[in-house]
Structures are given as structure tokens and as C-alpha cells.
Design an enzyme around this catalytic site. Structure first.
Site, PDB file in Angstrom:
ATOM      1  N   ASP A 157       0.785  -1.215  -0.192  1.00 55.88           N
ATOM      2  CA  ASP A 157      -0.032  -0.023  -0.101  1.00 55.88           C
ATOM      3  C   ASP A 157       0.855   1.140  -0.101  1.00 55.88           C
ATOM      4  O   ASP A 157       1.951   1.258  -0.525  1.00 55.88           O
ATOM      5  CB  ASP A 157      -0.827  -0.136   1.196  1.00 55.88           C
ATOM      6  CG  ASP A 157      -2.273   0.704   0.883  1.00 55.88           C
ATOM      7  OD1 ASP A 157      -2.163   1.983   0.949  1.00 55.88           O
ATOM      8  OD2 ASP A 157      -3.304   0.025   0.813  1.00 55.88           O
ATOM      9  N   HIS A 198      -3.607   6.380   3.896  1.00 58.05           N
ATOM     10  CA  HIS A 198      -4.368   5.334   3.373  1.00 58.05           C
ATOM     11  C   HIS A 198      -3.840   3.722   3.902  1.00 58.05           C
ATOM     12  O   HIS A 198      -4.854   2.941   4.439  1.00 58.05           O
ATOM     13  CB  HIS A 198      -4.331   5.161   1.790  1.00 58.05           C
ATOM     14  CG  HIS A 198      -5.286   3.804   1.215  1.00 58.05           C
ATOM     15  ND1 HIS A 198      -4.950   2.668   0.933  1.00 58.05           N
ATOM     16  CD2 HIS A 198      -6.602   4.083   0.690  1.00 58.05           C
ATOM     17  CE1 HIS A 198      -5.719   2.045   0.494  1.00 58.05           C
ATOM     18  NE2 HIS A 198      -6.591   2.899   0.061  1.00 58.05           N
ATOM     19  N   ASN A 212      -6.506  -2.420  24.489  1.00 56.04           N
ATOM     20  CA  ASN A 212      -5.552  -1.808  24.901  1.00 56.04           C
ATOM     21  C   ASN A 212      -6.125  -0.409  25.547  1.00 56.04           C
ATOM     22  O   ASN A 212      -5.209   0.604  25.893  1.00 56.04           O
ATOM     23  CB  ASN A 212      -4.472  -1.354  24.012  1.00 56.04           C
ATOM     24  CG  ASN A 212      -5.046  -0.557  22.697  1.00 56.04           C
ATOM     25  OD1 ASN A 212      -6.156  -0.479  22.600  1.00 56.04           O
ATOM     26  ND2 ASN A 212      -4.183   0.031  21.982  1.00 56.04           N
ATOM     27  N   SER A 376     -11.258  -0.473  -0.671  1.00 58.95           N
ATOM     28  CA  SER A 376     -10.131  -0.438   0.069  1.00 58.95           C
ATOM     29  C   SER A 376     -10.479  -0.854   1.521  1.00 58.95           C
ATOM     30  O   SER A 376      -9.441  -1.600   2.167  1.00 58.95           O
ATOM     31  CB  SER A 376      -9.423   0.911  -0.016  1.00 58.95           C
ATOM     32  OG  SER A 376      -8.377   0.884  -1.171  1.00 58.95           O
TER      33      SER A 376
END
Length: 762
Positions: A157, A198, A212, A376
Site C-alpha cells: 500500500d 491510506h 488496550n 480498500s
């Protein structure tokens, strides 16, 4: 688990992040990379894959001849990026290289882009993971089975915000995420940091730090991310970089590759790379594309269906996202969102939420939680579930695909359809998938010689495999279906995944002349449902045993001058079924010219070259007869002879001249900051006795680095020097070529059959 995740999210909203409070400032919807815009390929360069075995010397020779230079060579794919000469287009050079027999393929270096549909609204929850109405991808029970431990997922990516380095920072909500070494193919270094936002968002969906007390969750939060940067700050990159990224991931331990990117062009460079990774056992997951409303053309590499799992996008209510591509290559869908709606009524648009930095400012330290939409965003959901499956013991890309597709939530038409593929990915169901055990045997191959002589024994090899889950005993029959004759049958036991090669003898005495279809059939087992692969056939031609040689062509010039050495080419063919040795003779009417012995295997042909010295030959027509001697037992002799006619003319008294040499040189001068280069061609003209010819006018053209016409007259030494135009700042590798088009002198003939061109390279 879900209640705890929601509490953690509310705590984040209450406390804020980076001085951002809950009052609508903590979560963002941001514009991303636009689809359907930008360059289609890199200007001025092409990708060329030369055939295996082509030497580097030959490659350099081809490149010099075409005026190209090598920009880079892929370490794994072995393809070359070539610079296109200034006077040629990318399309022209692709066409030139594609026609070269030494080239496997040539194509532009196409551009790809991140697939994300832009919008600008907010949304606070990860409905796409799990929700009480539609279930998302059903992560609640999935996390109780697998969290992706020890599985490496390559994110090919824009890079990932995975480290504090130089001007880059690690995303706070990736602090507990495991990373392995990656590579940056944009900047060519080992720091594949994100400068777009992205890739970080995509990586978060796969393996965001979870439980967390900060931010959001990831699908396979105990998996390791391998960041591979192939897209630049603008979210675009070349096929060459993407292919190299795929090879890197496959060679360095990635079990899953996610590519939330795509291009509109089908290219060998990209397909070869995904094929390599697939054959190395890597599961490849790709965004299907966001171009439904702008043509719905296939996106690559997603459309390489044999190797990649193509992922479309769905919304909160599990309908197809308006932008998501459809088509025959679509395999599965996953949440990609639609930030133009708020279907769950919580006041925020329905995007996919992950942490990344501000995509507007591109400031890699300005982190927030952003809602993106697009295929995506859908693809990493599936890549994450693939990691869960592999960590849970599923092996091989085909088995991972089967688990994903066979357990997907069916939507649209029953079964697979081109809108949802096999349906929406269901993480929990995939992890609980158990393939149905089946009985399945197959004939996987059959081989025999292409032809035989009637009466010979043909050996046929039949390959069989047990593709089911039970030990089987099968019977394989081989039949000559042309003559309806059972050749033989054999029984063989096979364990699951077992294979065997069976050898059958076919005796062709009495077989009819012509093509015979030999069919191998594995007996159908009890409860076997897939019987399409139980049969396979091959064709063997049975020929009549014959002896037959034939002259099929005699090529000679139609005219020659008395005294010339005339070359005559005779083509002979063995049209029989045995290897033969015959003598080919050439005769001028009554005088023998020559004879040669030729040995040919059945079906082969050969060219036999004769030199005919016409010194003393009479002026006029000469009948040249080629004869192949009759071989033993040959019955068809009508085609053993062929003739042609050559006319012998008187010698001309007109003197001839020709080019003896073209000597090339370069002359360079400097003016200010610029260099000016021109070429000098010194042409020598001589007569038939190699004596210099004075007063001959030479006309010619320059090509290559410059184009012009030159002419001049030879001096007493038979020479004339002709200059090209000057070229400003000529590049290394530029070629100057001078070609003689004509030489004129009253009372003389110009013989242009020799060398008439010369070149020199800077």
C-alpha cells in the site's frame, strides 16, 4: 467482549485524543484518493520481459538498436524497465518490442491507485466488526477462536505508520501491534513509512492494537504486519513497484497479502507476480474496485481470479455499496461503508473507522480516528479473517478461499452472484468451517505418441489421482473409441491425495487408418458426485507404412548474366513414414551441375543449395531439373522431379561501381553550457576492380539522433565526407546513421547490393 470494546470506545470519546474532544472533533471522515483520474502509465518508459535464455549481450544489442536504455531490473521478476527514446512514444516501443522474437512480453509501466471513495462526515463505532442488528462480519465469537497469532500479513500500500523515524511517527493505536521488516519501493529503502494515510488505515483494520483501552479494534490483532510501500504520497504507483512488492512479501514469509489498490489494465508483469505468490502458498486478497458508476471495468490485480480473492464492499444494512464493482471476478464482499448515509441512526455517517493521520495535511504525526469508505476498506476485513484461519490451522490459499467462500452470508441471488460474490464474509462461521468429506477420483493426464505406423505398439500413460478423503480402489479402462475396441483395464488402490501412472499397450495391427481417439475412464465410485474429471482422451494418428520422397520446390533466379555463379535452392520432403536417404541431383538440360545425399526423418524437409557456374553457358533459356533418387519400395515417383527456367543474358559492358566503405566519426564542440555533436560519414566508392571512382555523386539520408539529407561528390581517392546536423546535448546511447540512397555518375551503373549504411553511437 463486545461490551468491553464499546466501553473502551466511549472512554476514548470522553477523553479525546491529541487535544480533540468528544464534541464532534475526535472522529473524522476524510477525502481519499479519487478513482478514474491521473496518468494511465509512466511516460517515457516501458516494461520488457525477455525470453529465458536470451543473453545479456543480445539484450544490449536489441536495446541499442531501438535506442532504449535500462532503468532498472526486477530482482525477482527479472523484467526490465526501459527508457523510451525521445522520438518514440510508449505505444510505438511496446509494439516494436512485442514483435521481437526474443521478447516474452512488452507493455507500458501502468499506474495503480489506492481504492477509496472520498466523503467528509463522522461516525463513532465499528459497526463493521459486529453489531446487534446485522452482525457486521461476526467478530465476537471469532476472537474466541483465533486472533491471528504468528501469521504475517503484508500490507502492500502507501506504507504504514509503524515506527518513529525521521519525520514519521508510529500511530499510537498501533503501539501493541507486531511488525516485521518490510520495504519501500517508492524511495528504495527499508523504511516503508506512510506519507498518505491510506495504508495505515488499512493496516489498522487487519491488526489494530486491541483491548488496550485506546481507540478501535483490528480483525487479527495478534497477527504481524509487513509494511510494503508501493504507492506514493498521492496514493499512486507503478505496476513494476507493485510486482516487486508482491515478490518481496512472498519471499519473506508473508502468509497473506492485502492489496487495497488497483489499476484498470491487465498486464503480464502483475499477473506473473501474483501467480508466483499464489504458487508459493500465499493467500492474496484484493480490493475489487470503486468504479461501478464510472464504467464498472475490472480492477487488477483483483481480476486475476485464479490467484486473488476479489473483495467488494457492503453497507451497514448489508447491501452493495453504491461504488463497489460487480462482475464475474468478484469472490466475496465485506463492509466498505457508505459515508453518505446514517442507517443506524447514531448521528454519524456509516464509514469504516480506523486510526490514521490527517489525510489532508499529510502530517504523519497528526493522528485521529477517521471514517473511510471503499473496497480498500472491505479488503482488509477479508485479509484479517484469512489470517485468523491460517493461525487456526487452515493451510494453503485454496483451503483459505474455500473456508471464506463456503461460509459467507449469502446475499442477492442464491449462491454465487456477480454483485455479492459468495456473500459477506463471516469470520466466526469461517473459523468453524469443516469441508465435507467426499469420494472423488480423477484422470489427470493421458499421453501417447502423436502418430504411429499401422501394426506398431503404442504405449499410453494414464495418470490418475484420488482427490477425495477416503482410500479408494479404482478401475481404469482405456478404449479406442474410433474402432470401439477396449484396449485394456487396470485396477489400482489409492490413498487420499495419492496418484499413480498406469501404462497401457495398444497393438495397432488391424486398426483403421486415420485419427483414433483413445479414452481413459476411471470407474465411478459409490457416492462420487464429481464425475466430470473421470474421463480424459488423446488422439493418435495411425498411418499407412509408405516410402515416399518428393521435390516440392526449386528456387532459382529468373535471369542471370553469363559468367555469374547462380545459386539454386531445391526443397525436398520425406512424405513417407520411414527415415530415408536419397540423392538430390541438379541438371542443366543435359549437363550435370551437382548432386548431394540427404537423410530425412519421416515428415521432415530440407533445403539443398547448389552453385551453378554459368561461365560458358549459352545465351537464352536454360531448363534446370532437380531429381530425387527413388528410395527402396517407393511407388509414387511422379513427385521426384521438378524443373525451373533461368534465362542467361550477355554480360553488360557498362562499368559498375559500389560502396567500398562507410567510415563514421563524431565531432563535438562546446558552446556555453551546451555540447553540440554531429556525425561525419566518409564514403568510399570503387569500381568492380576495387579502383577508386572520382566524380561520383553520393546521395544519402541521416537518421537516428538527427534526420537530414546529404550529398557530395567523390575526389580522386573515391571518397567524400558528409556531415549530419548538430544535436544539442546528445545523450549517451544516441545513434547517428547514414544510409546511401544512390550513387550517380554518367556512363556508370551503381551496384547497391553491398553495404550501404553506417552507424555510430555516442
Amino acid at each position: 467482549m463486545k461490551r468491553n470494546l464499546i466501553v473502551a470506545l466511549v472512554i476514548f470519546l470522553a477523553l479525546g485524543f491529541s487535544s480533540v474532544s468528544f464534541g464532534g472533533e475526535g472522529l473524522f471522515v476524510e477525502n481519499g484518493v479519487k478513482t478514474g483520474e491521473g496518468q494511465k502509465y509512466v511516460p517515457g518508459e516501458i516494461i520488457v520481459q525477455f525470453n529465458p535464455g536470451v543473453s545479456e549481450d543480445m539484450v544490449r544489442k536489441i536495446n541499442r538498436g531501438n535506442g532504449t536504455s535500462v532503468l532498472s531490473v526486477s530482482k525477482r521478476g527479472k523484467f526490465k524497465r526501459l527508457r523510451v527514446p525521445r522520438n518514440k512514444t510508449v505505444e510505438e516501443m511496446v509494439a516494436i518490442y512485442s514483435k521481437n522474437p526474443n521478447v516474452d512480453y512488452a507493455e507500458p509501466n501502468y499506474m495503480a491507485k489506492a481504492l477509496m471513495v472520498p466523503n467528509d462526515e463522522y461516525y463513532p463505532y465499528q459497526w463493521h466488526m459486529d453489531n446487534p442488528v446485522y452482525g457486521g462480519i461476526n467478530m465476537e465469537c471469532a476472537w474466541g477462536i483465533s486472533t491471528g497469532t504468528e501469521v504475517i500479513v503484508a500490507v502492500i500500500d502507501t506504507g504504514v505508520a509503524y515506527e518513529d523515524y525521521d519525520k514519521y511517527y508510529q500511530a499510537p493505536d498501533l503501539a501493541a501491534t507486531s511488525f516485521v521488516d518490510g520495504w519501500d519501493y517508492v524511495n528504495n529503502d527499508n523504511h516503508p513509512n506512510d506519507d498518505n494515510s491510506h495504508g495505515t488505515h488499512v493496516a489498522g483494520t487487519i491488526a489494530q492494537s486491541t483491548n488496550n483501552d485506546l481507540g478501535v479494534a483490528g480483525v487479527a490483532f495478534n497477527a504481524s504486519i509487513m509494511p510494503v510501500k508501493v504507492l506514493n504520497k498521492r496514493g499512486s504507483g507503478t505496476y513494476a513497484a507493485i510486482a516487486d512488492g508482491i515478490y518481496f512479501a512472498a519471499d519473506n514469509g508473508a502468509a497473506v497479502i492485502n492489496m487495497s489498490l488497483g489499476g484498470e489494465f491487465d498486464a503480464d508483469t502483475l499477473e506473473d507476480a501474483v501467480a508466483y505468490a499464489y504458487n508459493a502458498g500465499v493467500t492474496i486478497v484484493c480490493a475489487a474496485g470503486n468504479d461501478y458508476n464510472t464504467g464498472n471495468n475490472p480492477g487488477y490485480p483483483a481480476a486475476y481470479d485464479a490467484y486473488c480473492i476479489a473483495v467488494g464492499a457492503t453497507t451497514y444494512d448489508e447491501t452493495r455499496s453504491y461504488y463497489s464493482n460487480t462482475g464475474s471476478y468478484l469472490d466475496i464482499t465485506a463492509p466498505g461503508g457508505d459515508t453518505g448515509v446514517d442507517q443506524n441512526g447514531d448521528g454519524y455517517p456509516d464509514g469504516v473507522l480506523q486510526q490514521t493521520f490527517n489525510p489532508r495535511t499529510k502530517n504523519p504525526g497528526d493522528f485521529g480516528y477517521y471514517f473511510f469508505q471503499g473496497t480498500s476498506m472491505a479488503s482488509p476485513h477479508v485479509a484479517g479473517v484469512a489470517a485468523l484461519l491460517i493461525a487456526n490451522g487452515t493451510t494453503g490459499p485454496d483451503n483459505v478461499r474455500a473456508a471464506l467462500e463456503n461460509t459467507a452470508e449469502d446475499k442477492g441471488a442464491v449462491g454465487w452472484d456477480d454483485v455479492y460474490g459468495h456473500g459477506i464474509v463471516n469470520a466466526c462461521a469461517a473459523l468453524n468451517y469443516s469441508p465435507q468429506q467426499v469420494h472423488d477420483v480423477a484422470v489427470t493426464g493421458i499421453s501417447a505418441s502423436e502418430w504411429c505406423l499401422q501394426g506398431e505398439t503404442v504405449w499410453v500413460t494414464v495418470s490418475v489421482a484420488n482427490q477425495g478423503d477416503f482410500e479408494e480402489s479404482i478401475t481404469v479402462e482405456l478404449t479406442d473409441t474410433t474402432d470401439s475396441v477396449l484396449i485394456d483395464s487396470q485396477e489400482v488402490p489409492l490413498a487420499p491425495a495419492g496418484t499413480s501412472n498406469l501404462t497401457f499397450a495398444w497393438y495397432t495391427t488391424g486398426a483403421t487408418i486415420g485419427d483414433h481417439s483413445l479414452e481413459a475412464v476411471a470407474s465411478v465410485l459409490t457416492e462420487e458426485t464429481n464425475t466430470d474429471n473421470n474421463t480424459m482422451a488423446t488422439t493418435v494418428e495411425v498411418k499407412v507404412p509408405v516410402h515416399d520422397v518428393a521435390i516440392i520446390a526449386v528456387d532459382a533466379p529468373s535471369e542471370a548474366v553469363e559468367g555469374d555463379l547462380v545459386q539454386v535452392n531445391v526443397t525436398i520432403e520425406n512424405q513417407g513414414t520411414y527415415a530415408e536417404t536419397t540423392t538430390v541431383s541438379l541438371t542443366d538440360q543435359t549437363d550435370d551441375i551437382d548432386s548431394q545425399s540427404v537423410t530425412l526423418d519421416a515428415g521432415d524437409s530440407a533445403d539443398v543449395l547448389f552453385d551453378w557456374d554459368t561461365t560458358g553457358a549459352s545465351i537464352g533459356d536454360h531448363s534446370l531439373e532437380a531429381v530425387a533418387s527413388v528410395v527402396t519400395e517407393e511407388t509414387d515417383t511422379d513427385d521426384n522431379t521438378m524443373t525451373t527456367v533461368t534465362i542467361i543474358n550477355e554480360q553488360s559492358t557498362t562499368p559498375t561501381m559500389h560502396v567500398d566503405a562507410i567510415n563514421m566519426a563524431l565531432i563535438t564542440r562546446r558552446a556555453g553550457r551546451n555540447d553540440f555533436t554531429k556525425a561525419l560519414a566518409t564514403v568510399t566508392i570503387v569500381d568492380a576492380s576495387d579502383n577508386p571512382v572520382e566524380g561520383a555523386t553520393i546521395n544519402g539520408t541521416w537518421s537516428g539522433a538527427t534526420s537530414s539529407i546529404s550529398s557530395g561528390t567523390t575526389d580522386a581517392s573515391g571518397q567524400v565526407a558528409l556531415e549530419s546536423y548538430e544535436v544539442k546535448n546528445a545523450s549517451s546511447g544516441d545513434t547517428f546513421t547514414f544510409t546511401v540512397s544512390d550513387v550517380v555518375l554518367l556512363g556508370w551503373d551503381f551496384d547497391s547490393s553491398g553495404e550501404t549504411s553506417g552507424s555510430i553511437t555516442k
